[in-house]
Design a protein around this motif. Sequence first.
Motif, PDB file in Angstrom:
ATOM      1  N   HIS A   1       0.966  -1.220  -0.081  1.00  0.00           N
ATOM      2  CA  HIS A   1      -0.678   0.218  -0.150  1.00  0.00           C
ATOM      3  C   HIS A   1       1.025   1.369  -0.347  1.00  0.00           C
ATOM      4  CE1 HIS A   1      -2.732   2.864   1.219  1.00  0.00           C
ATOM      5  NE2 HIS A   1      -3.888   1.666   0.597  1.00  0.00           N
TER       6      HIS A   1
ATOM      7  N   LEU B   1       3.487   2.590   3.493  1.00  0.00           N
ATOM      8  CA  LEU B   1       3.666   1.587   3.700  1.00  0.00           C
ATOM      9  C   LEU B   1       5.374   1.698   3.810  1.00  0.00           C
ATOM     10  CD1 LEU B   1       2.516  -0.177   5.975  1.00  0.00           C
ATOM     11  CD2 LEU B   1       1.945  -2.205   4.495  1.00  0.00           C
TER      12      LEU B   1
ATOM     13  N   HIS C   1      -4.546   8.843   4.377  1.00  0.00           N
ATOM     14  CA  HIS C   1      -4.679   6.547   3.990  1.00  0.00           C
ATOM     15  C   HIS C   1      -3.817   6.435   5.564  1.00  0.00           C
ATOM     16  CE1 HIS C   1      -4.250   6.535  -0.161  1.00  0.00           C
ATOM     17  NE2 HIS C   1      -3.840   7.985  -0.057  1.00  0.00           N
TER      18      HIS C   1
ATOM     19  N   TYR D   1      -2.754   4.351   8.559  1.00  0.00           N
ATOM     20  CA  TYR D   1      -1.921   3.225   9.171  1.00  0.00           C
ATOM     21  C   TYR D   1      -1.109   2.549  10.565  1.00  0.00           C
ATOM     22  CZ  TYR D   1      -0.082   3.603   4.348  1.00  0.00           C
ATOM     23  OH  TYR D   1      -0.552   4.534   3.212  1.00  0.00           O
ATOM     24  N   ASP D   2      -1.490   1.911  11.042  1.00  0.00           N
ATOM     25  CA  ASP D   2      -1.487   1.394  12.748  1.00  0.00           C
ATOM     26  C   ASP D   2      -0.687   0.436  12.825  1.00  0.00           C
ATOM     27  OD1 ASP D   2      -2.126   1.719  15.392  1.00  0.00           O
ATOM     28  OD2 ASP D   2      -3.931   1.263  15.408  1.00  0.00           O
ATOM     29  N   TYR D   3       0.132   0.370  14.244  1.00  0.00           N
ATOM     30  CA  TYR D   3       1.371  -0.647  14.074  1.00  0.00           C
ATOM     31  C   TYR D   3       0.804  -1.527  14.848  1.00  0.00           C
ATOM     32  CZ  TYR D   3       5.802  -1.892  16.546  1.00  0.00           C
ATOM     33  OH  TYR D   3       6.647  -2.638  16.667  1.00  0.00           O
TER      34      TYR D   3
ATOM     35  N   TYR E   1       4.354  -1.403  10.712  1.00  0.00           N
ATOM     36  CA  TYR E   1       2.653  -0.600  10.323  1.00  0.00           C
ATOM     37  C   TYR E   1       1.897  -1.496   9.273  1.00  0.00           C
ATOM     38  CZ  TYR E   1       3.788   3.555  12.786  1.00  0.00           C
ATOM     39  OH  TYR E   1       4.104   3.974  14.487  1.00  0.00           O
ATOM     40  N   GLU E   2       0.963  -0.907   9.477  1.00  0.00           N
ATOM     41  CA  GLU E   2      -0.189  -1.964   8.543  1.00  0.00           C
ATOM     42  C   GLU E   2      -1.111  -1.061   8.218  1.00  0.00           C
ATOM     43  OE1 GLU E   2      -1.362  -5.265  11.248  1.00  0.00           O
ATOM     44  OE2 GLU E   2       0.324  -6.460  10.392  1.00  0.00           O
ATOM     45  N   TRP E   3      -1.567  -1.176   7.080  1.00  0.00           N
ATOM     46  CA  TRP E   3      -2.824  -0.279   6.495  1.00  0.00           C
ATOM     47  C   TRP E   3      -3.545  -0.292   6.732  1.00  0.00           C
ATOM     48  CZ3 TRP E   3      -7.115  -1.848   3.332  1.00  0.00           C
ATOM     49  CH2 TRP E   3      -7.850  -0.546   2.979  1.00  0.00           C
TER      50      TRP E   3
END
Length: 262
Positions: A2, A5, A40, A42-44, A51-53
Amino acid sequence: MHTFLQQLNELNELQRELVSLHPFFAEHHPVVVADEALLHIYDYSSKTRQYEWAKTVPDDLYIPDDCLAAMPVHHLNDRMCAIVTASAFKDIEQKVFLFHEYVHCSVYGKYEERIVDRLQIKHKMTQLKRVTWEIDYEFPYEDENIAERIHSLLSALKSEDIQQIQAARTALFESLTEEQAEYWSWLEWNEGYARYVENLIRAKYNLKPNHYGDTAPYNRLVFYECGSEYIRLLVKEQPAYHTDLEQLFDRMQMERLAGFVG
């Protein structure tokens, strides 16, 4: 992969090098990247340590170009997020600014409620529904007397003489209304601490320290400069202040309160 990312996870690798500078950098915060009218988010993930979308939504926050900020975001249940645009990833200078925002996220989570709630200006601005008061409060930067007191404080900070600094701070607070002094003391602690840590990072990577705000005509950046330089000296005097921000805040109120005794 993404959009953004890869850049975020490269930044995550860099962040691991900073834990030795401050325990805040063992923490991770959601990041919102505003790009082409989209957010956009993103969280850890503690499982993958990456990190991930999380989601992409229309930009209903109206994020300006080259934004670097920290604020609660309703798309993530009002969690504190770092808010950036694509320019945040372009070089080490911009990445250091982003780490400055991470400091704000950590401070918000640990200290803001129990510190900001002491301030009458916060309650007043909440009643007035002025959510941007920290940015657009009518501080009298252009008042000649106050500008001179700020100049004296900056000169005292350069001398690194704590007694001279305390006298200059007391003189400044005596020239302000109680509300203006509260505004000063909150921004000085909050923005000053984030810049103090930012300059530690700059020193680690042999970057020029950030002293924007140290010359007239003064604006909001003067809080960053006065706060960071005072905090740097206070930490040198009392190392516990490096991580105990509530104790540091109490210490920094002494001159403000002294200006209103009697």
